[in-house]
Enzyme design. Structure first.
Site, PDB file in Angstrom:
ATOM      1  N   ARG A   1      35.098  41.971  50.952  1.00 30.66           N
ATOM      2  CA  ARG A   1      34.648  40.728  50.482  1.00 30.66           C
ATOM      3  C   ARG A   1      34.965  39.565  51.367  1.00 30.66           C
ATOM      4  O   ARG A   1      36.296  39.641  51.602  1.00 30.66           O
ATOM      5  CB  ARG A   1      35.296  40.437  48.900  1.00 30.66           C
ATOM      6  CG  ARG A   1      34.571  39.474  48.155  1.00 30.66           C
ATOM      7  CD  ARG A   1      34.619  39.565  46.960  1.00 30.66           C
ATOM      8  NE  ARG A   1      36.038  39.024  46.289  1.00 30.66           N
ATOM      9  CZ  ARG A   1      36.501  38.454  45.099  1.00 30.66           C
ATOM     10  NH1 ARG A   1      35.383  38.166  44.390  1.00 30.66           N
ATOM     11  NH2 ARG A   1      37.460  38.045  44.922  1.00 30.66           N
TER      12      ARG A   1
ATOM     13  N   THR B   1      33.015  33.321  51.317  1.00 30.26           N
ATOM     14  CA  THR B   1      31.825  33.166  50.740  1.00 30.26           C
ATOM     15  C   THR B   1      31.760  34.001  49.530  1.00 30.26           C
ATOM     16  O   THR B   1      30.788  33.717  48.697  1.00 30.26           O
ATOM     17  CB  THR B   1      30.673  33.730  51.731  1.00 30.26           C
ATOM     18  OG1 THR B   1      31.176  35.163  52.024  1.00 30.26           O
ATOM     19  CG2 THR B   1      30.636  32.748  52.992  1.00 30.26           C
TER      20      THR B   1
ATOM     21  N   ASP C   1      44.787  41.156  42.160  1.00 32.26           N
ATOM     22  CA  ASP C   1      44.069  41.837  43.131  1.00 32.26           C
ATOM     23  C   ASP C   1      44.290  43.568  42.930  1.00 32.26           C
ATOM     24  O   ASP C   1      45.525  43.733  43.312  1.00 32.26           O
ATOM     25  CB  ASP C   1      44.416  41.525  44.711  1.00 32.26           C
ATOM     26  CG  ASP C   1      43.498  42.226  45.590  1.00 32.26           C
ATOM     27  OD1 ASP C   1      43.506  43.445  45.654  1.00 32.26           O
ATOM     28  OD2 ASP C   1      42.950  41.592  46.606  1.00 32.26           O
TER      29      ASP C   1
HETATM   30  N1  URA Z   1      38.911  41.588  42.887  1.00 31.77           N
HETATM   31  C1  URA Z   1      40.217  41.995  42.323  1.00 31.77           C
HETATM   32  O1  URA Z   1      40.917  42.848  42.594  1.00 31.77           O
HETATM   33  N2  URA Z   1      40.450  41.206  41.198  1.00 31.77           N
HETATM   34  C2  URA Z   1      39.831  40.034  41.014  1.00 31.77           C
HETATM   35  O2  URA Z   1      40.302  39.343  39.923  1.00 31.77           O
HETATM   36  C3  URA Z   1      38.480  39.699  41.327  1.00 31.77           C
HETATM   37  C4  URA Z   1      38.126  40.677  42.353  1.00 31.77           C
END
Ligand code: URA
Length: 208
Positions: free
Chosen positions: A103, A107, A199
């Site tokens: 990701r 963006t 995360d």
């Molecule tokens: N990805 C993650 O690891 N945590 C989040 O809160 C959103 C996306």
């Protein structure tokens, strides 16, 4: 699309462990695996079955078994690996596919760098596992890749979902049921789920 939160005390308890900021990485990895097993159980509760003739120590009978072939378990890299550890215990005969998505932090768009699926994916169902259904971008891309490869009867399991992600996913893949351990409040400006658990990949692999 059907979205449901797994209604199980153990799922709620294990999710609370994952949410706690003080939970260390080895504990996080173990518990997300355990939760993966519970979520897989919930997501696969209506798998097709077929009766087979078997012998018990006492008599012959027709007994229900999973219809072959069993679904493929698909980890969305990286964080999905933790969840699939548990699902593999539940369904050891399942092949494991991998979808690699990264990701862009600015963006929030996910782009694919890897796709490895069993060659007979078109003959199987698939359980796609990714802990966080946040914007929905990764989940949508992963399921699109599976559909393009011919997979059918696709199901999606996550730990925490955000309302935004659930809505986007439902619009893109109304035929794919989603199971989550919780539906949280919202996304923050960085695309993190609030209250969430941070995360998931970093916490699982100790890279925070
Ligand atoms: N990805 C993650 O690891 N945590 C989040 O809160 C959103 C996306």
């Amino acid at each position: 699309m059907s979205f449901r939160v797994c209604d199980h005390a153990l799922a709620r308890h294990k999710l609370t462990t994952l949410r706690r900021v003080e939970t260390d990485s080895p504990t996080f990895r173990r518990v997300i695996g355990e939760l993966g097993l519970i979520l897989a159980m919930e997501a696969l509760r209506d798998l097709p079955e077929a009766d087979r003739a078997i012998d018990t120590p006492l008599t012959a009978m027709q007994a229900p078994c999973l219809a072959a072939p069993v679904p493929c378990i698909v980890a969305v890299l990286r964080a999905g690996l933790g969840l699939t550890e548990g699902a593999r215990l539940l369904l050891p005969e399942a092949p494991i596919g991998h979808v690699g998505l990264v990701r862009d932090e600015h963006t929030l768009q996910a782009s694919r760098y890897l796709l490895r699926l069993p060659p007979d994916i078109a003959a199987r169902g698939a359980l796609v596992m990714d802990p966080m259904l946040a914007t929905g971008g990764s989940a949508i891309q992963a399921v699109t890749a599976l559909k393009e490869a011919g997979a059918r009867d696709i199901r999606f399991a996550c730990v925490v979902a955000a309302p935004e992600g659930v809505a986007r996913f439902a619009a893109a893949h109304p035929d794919v049921p989603v199971v989550a351990a919780a539906l949280d409040e919202r996304l923050d400006e960085r695309g993190y789920i609030v209250p969430g658990l941070g995360d998931a990949g970093d916490r699982c692999f100790g890279t925070a």
